[in-house]
Every structure is written in C-alpha cells, then in structure tokens.
Design a protein around this motif. Sequence first.
Motif, PDB file in Angstrom:
ATOM      1  N   GLY A  53       0.816  -1.210   0.000  1.00  0.00           N
ATOM      2  CA  GLY A  53       0.000   0.000   0.000  1.00  0.00           C
ATOM      3  C   GLY A  53       0.849   1.258   0.000  1.00  0.00           C
ATOM      4  N   VAL A  54       0.239   2.326  -0.438  1.00  0.00           N
ATOM      5  CA  VAL A  54       0.919   3.610  -0.529  1.00  0.00           C
ATOM      6  C   VAL A  54       0.029   4.658   0.127  1.00  0.00           C
ATOM      7  CG1 VAL A  54       1.826   5.362  -2.108  1.00  0.00           C
ATOM      8  CG2 VAL A  54       2.009   2.956  -2.701  1.00  0.00           C
ATOM      9  N   GLU A  55       0.624   5.454   1.005  1.00  0.00           N
ATOM     10  CA  GLU A  55      -0.123   6.527   1.640  1.00  0.00           C
ATOM     11  C   GLU A  55       0.004   7.770   0.768  1.00  0.00           C
ATOM     12  OE1 GLU A  55      -0.093   9.071   5.764  1.00  0.00           O
ATOM     13  OE2 GLU A  55       0.640   7.009   5.792  1.00  0.00           O
ATOM     14  N   GLY A  56      -1.117   8.338   0.396  1.00  0.00           N
ATOM     15  CA  GLY A  56      -1.115   9.459  -0.528  1.00  0.00           C
ATOM     16  C   GLY A  56      -0.450  10.722  -0.003  1.00  0.00           C
ATOM     17  N   GLY A  57      -0.732  11.111   1.220  1.00  0.00           N
ATOM     18  CA  GLY A  57      -0.208  12.373   1.745  1.00  0.00           C
ATOM     19  C   GLY A  57       0.989  12.180   2.656  1.00  0.00           C
ATOM     20  N   ILE A  58       1.903  11.293   2.286  1.00  0.00           N
ATOM     21  CA  ILE A  58       3.018  10.970   3.177  1.00  0.00           C
ATOM     22  C   ILE A  58       3.942  12.166   3.406  1.00  0.00           C
ATOM     23  CG2 ILE A  58       4.486  10.057   1.338  1.00  0.00           C
ATOM     24  CD1 ILE A  58       4.206   8.708   4.927  1.00  0.00           C
ATOM     25  N   ARG A  59       4.136  12.991   2.409  1.00  0.00           N
ATOM     26  CA  ARG A  59       5.038  14.138   2.582  1.00  0.00           C
ATOM     27  C   ARG A  59       4.502  15.127   3.616  1.00  0.00           C
ATOM     28  NH1 ARG A  59       8.997  14.934  -1.743  1.00  0.00           N
ATOM     29  NH2 ARG A  59       8.800  13.184  -3.163  1.00  0.00           N
ATOM     30  N   SER A  60       3.230  15.447   3.539  1.00  0.00           N
ATOM     31  CA  SER A  60       2.671  16.384   4.522  1.00  0.00           C
ATOM     32  C   SER A  60       2.607  15.746   5.909  1.00  0.00           C
ATOM     33  CB  SER A  60       1.293  16.868   4.086  1.00  0.00           C
ATOM     34  OG  SER A  60       0.411  15.771   3.973  1.00  0.00           O
ATOM     35  N   THR A  61       2.347  14.439   5.973  1.00  0.00           N
ATOM     36  CA  THR A  61       2.343  13.744   7.260  1.00  0.00           C
ATOM     37  C   THR A  61       3.721  13.788   7.899  1.00  0.00           C
ATOM     38  OG1 THR A  61       0.609  12.267   6.489  1.00  0.00           O
ATOM     39  CG2 THR A  61       1.870  11.541   8.400  1.00  0.00           C
ATOM     40  N   LEU A  62       4.750  13.462   7.121  1.00  0.00           N
ATOM     41  CA  LEU A  62       6.117  13.490   7.642  1.00  0.00           C
ATOM     42  C   LEU A  62       6.540  14.900   8.031  1.00  0.00           C
ATOM     43  CD1 LEU A  62       7.970  10.996   5.293  1.00  0.00           C
ATOM     44  CD2 LEU A  62       7.352  10.674   7.684  1.00  0.00           C
ATOM     45  N   ALA A  63       6.144  15.884   7.259  1.00  0.00           N
ATOM     46  CA  ALA A  63       6.510  17.268   7.581  1.00  0.00           C
ATOM     47  C   ALA A  63       5.882  17.699   8.896  1.00  0.00           C
ATOM     48  CB  ALA A  63       6.075  18.200   6.448  1.00  0.00           C
ATOM     49  N   SER A  64       4.622  17.361   9.123  1.00  0.00           N
ATOM     50  CA  SER A  64       3.979  17.754  10.380  1.00  0.00           C
ATOM     51  C   SER A  64       4.558  16.986  11.563  1.00  0.00           C
ATOM     52  CB  SER A  64       2.466  17.569  10.302  1.00  0.00           C
ATOM     53  OG  SER A  64       2.149  16.206  10.149  1.00  0.00           O
ATOM     54  N   GLU A  65       4.869  15.691  11.376  1.00  0.00           N
ATOM     55  CA  GLU A  65       5.474  14.918  12.459  1.00  0.00           C
ATOM     56  C   GLU A  65       6.875  15.433  12.785  1.00  0.00           C
ATOM     57  OE1 GLU A  65       5.326  10.853  11.245  1.00  0.00           O
ATOM     58  OE2 GLU A  65       3.172  10.681  11.607  1.00  0.00           O
ATOM     59  N   ASP A  66       7.629  15.813  11.760  1.00  0.00           N
ATOM     60  CA  ASP A  66       8.971  16.340  12.000  1.00  0.00           C
ATOM     61  C   ASP A  66       8.916  17.698  12.695  1.00  0.00           C
ATOM     62  OD1 ASP A  66      11.894  16.133  11.661  1.00  0.00           O
ATOM     63  OD2 ASP A  66      11.608  17.892  10.397  1.00  0.00           O
ATOM     64  N   LEU A  67       7.964  18.534  12.318  1.00  0.00           N
ATOM     65  CA  LEU A  67       7.809  19.823  12.997  1.00  0.00           C
ATOM     66  C   LEU A  67       7.492  19.605  14.473  1.00  0.00           C
ATOM     67  CD1 LEU A  67       7.668  22.903  12.906  1.00  0.00           C
ATOM     68  CD2 LEU A  67       5.256  22.680  12.278  1.00  0.00           C
ATOM     69  N   GLU A  68       6.622  18.656  14.761  1.00  0.00           N
ATOM     70  CA  GLU A  68       6.295  18.335  16.155  1.00  0.00           C
ATOM     71  C   GLU A  68       7.538  17.835  16.891  1.00  0.00           C
ATOM     72  OE1 GLU A  68       3.932  18.085  19.458  1.00  0.00           O
ATOM     73  OE2 GLU A  68       3.319  18.839  17.500  1.00  0.00           O
ATOM     74  N   TRP A  69       8.342  16.994  16.231  1.00  0.00           N
ATOM     75  CA  TRP A  69       9.574  16.471  16.836  1.00  0.00           C
ATOM     76  C   TRP A  69      10.552  17.607  17.131  1.00  0.00           C
ATOM     77  CZ3 TRP A  69      11.216  12.070  18.919  1.00  0.00           C
ATOM     78  CH2 TRP A  69      12.582  11.911  19.113  1.00  0.00           C
ATOM     79  N   ARG A  70      10.705  18.532  16.176  1.00  0.00           N
ATOM     80  CA  ARG A  70      11.626  19.651  16.386  1.00  0.00           C
ATOM     81  C   ARG A  70      11.145  20.569  17.502  1.00  0.00           C
ATOM     82  NH1 ARG A  70      12.014  22.710  11.414  1.00  0.00           N
ATOM     83  NH2 ARG A  70      10.204  21.591  10.697  1.00  0.00           N
ATOM     84  N   ARG A  71       9.845  20.754  17.620  1.00  0.00           N
ATOM     85  CA  ARG A  71       9.332  21.571  18.727  1.00  0.00           C
ATOM     86  C   ARG A  71       9.583  20.902  20.071  1.00  0.00           C
ATOM     87  NH1 ARG A  71       3.963  23.546  15.713  1.00  0.00           N
ATOM     88  NH2 ARG A  71       4.830  25.458  14.855  1.00  0.00           N
ATOM     89  N   ASP A  72       9.441  19.563  20.127  1.00  0.00           N
ATOM     90  CA  ASP A  72       9.668  18.838  21.374  1.00  0.00           C
ATOM     91  C   ASP A  72      11.148  18.771  21.732  1.00  0.00           C
ATOM     92  OD1 ASP A  72       6.963  18.426  21.545  1.00  0.00           O
ATOM     93  OD2 ASP A  72       7.027  16.354  20.834  1.00  0.00           O
ATOM     94  N   ASN A  73      12.035  18.870  20.745  1.00  0.00           N
ATOM     95  CA  ASN A  73      13.475  18.740  20.967  1.00  0.00           C
ATOM     96  C   ASN A  73      14.210  20.016  20.575  1.00  0.00           C
ATOM     97  OD1 ASN A  73      13.850  15.738  21.669  1.00  0.00           O
ATOM     98  ND2 ASN A  73      12.462  15.742  19.928  1.00  0.00           N
ATOM     99  N   ASN A  74      13.648  21.149  20.924  1.00  0.00           N
ATOM    100  CA  ASN A  74      14.178  22.441  20.500  1.00  0.00           C
ATOM    101  C   ASN A  74      15.346  22.932  21.340  1.00  0.00           C
ATOM    102  OD1 ASN A  74      14.354  24.733  18.965  1.00  0.00           O
ATOM    103  ND2 ASN A  74      12.662  25.771  19.952  1.00  0.00           N
ATOM    104  N   GLY A  75      15.764  22.180  22.318  1.00  0.00           N
ATOM    105  CA  GLY A  75      16.875  22.610  23.156  1.00  0.00           C
ATOM    106  C   GLY A  75      16.404  23.325  24.403  1.00  0.00           C
ATOM    107  N   ARG A  76      17.328  23.506  25.298  1.00  0.00           N
ATOM    108  CA  ARG A  76      17.023  24.173  26.560  1.00  0.00           C
ATOM    109  C   ARG A  76      17.010  25.681  26.357  1.00  0.00           C
ATOM    110  NH1 ARG A  76      21.082  20.137  28.502  1.00  0.00           N
ATOM    111  NH2 ARG A  76      19.836  18.428  29.296  1.00  0.00           N
TER     112      ARG A  76
END
Length: 176
Positions: free
Chosen positions: A106-129
């Motif tokens: 199977g192929v997920e159609g909106g994988i790029r936008s999904t990955l971009a939003s997940e990565d943005l969330e990851w960067r916000r959670d790991n933004n440094g002290r």
Amino acid sequence: MQAAARGKAFIAIATVLVLSACGNGTPQLMNLRTGEGPDEFGIVPPKPLEMPESLAELPEPTVGGSNRTDRRPEDEAAIALGGRPGAAGGIPAGDGALYSHAARFGVEGGIRSTLASEDLEWRRDNNGRILERLFNVNVYYKAYRDQSLDQQAELARWRKLGLRTPSAPPRNPDEQ
C-alpha cells in the motif's frame, strides 16, 4: 538599595530568558553562525563556452533568462542516473515493476505532509534548553541522535556477513 538593584537586574534577566523560551515559530535546531562574505555553495561555475556548428542554432537572448552555459543540476542528475531530463509526471514504463513491488503493501497518498507535520512536532519537542536557544547552540545532532544510523556498527555487520563493502573512513576518536 543594593538589594533592590540586584532584584531588578535578576527580574530583567529572568524576563529575557522566559521570553526567549516562548517562541512558537518554527524551531531552528541547526544554528550555524555565518559571517559576512560570499556563500561558497551559492557560486556555481558555468559550463565551458562552446562554439555551435551554426550560429543560427543560438536562441534569442532574454533578459534574466537562462543561457546554454547555465548549470541545470536536476537535469544533469537525471542524465547521470540514466534518465531523461524533464521526464516528469507518472512512472516510466521501465520502472513499473519496481514501483509495483515497492507499493505491494500500500501507498499513503499524503506521506510528505504527514512526515513534515510529524517532524515539525519532533523539532518543537526537541528544541533545546532555554540557554541553548538563547545562545543559538546547534542542537540538531542531539535532537536526532536516536534516529541516526551507527555507521561503524552497520559496516561491521555487513562485513561479518561476508558481503563486500566500500572502504569507509576510520572511526572518529570521539565516537564510541
């Protein structure tokens, strides 16, 4: 009076630190300091000049347009990989079997936008002290450390299996 001045200075510093920590914009994990001067990666040398067989082949000059000596990295990469420049849109006939095999689960159609939003969330959670953000410390490698590949361990695994591997640089002294 001295205590009141120290208290005001402490409150001012605390306010600056708290406000610097409250930024809700896009997190910048890779804080690189750049000085004044040219960006050496922005300077792309042109191709060498060549005389065409017929001067009638030359295109009309256009202001701000491209010319025959301009580099086209995407086209050059496509040619180097055995493709055709500008052949976009759809899957080439020769790659149909490869695509079918890759998409068999199977192929997920909106994988790029999904990955971009997940990565943005990851960067916000790991933004440094707070102080790391205040002093623009590079926290990119620390944020993605758990997701990175241990290249030396992977190289050893492939060699243990008896498979040929390209030469690799020796382990850095600071690596474990």
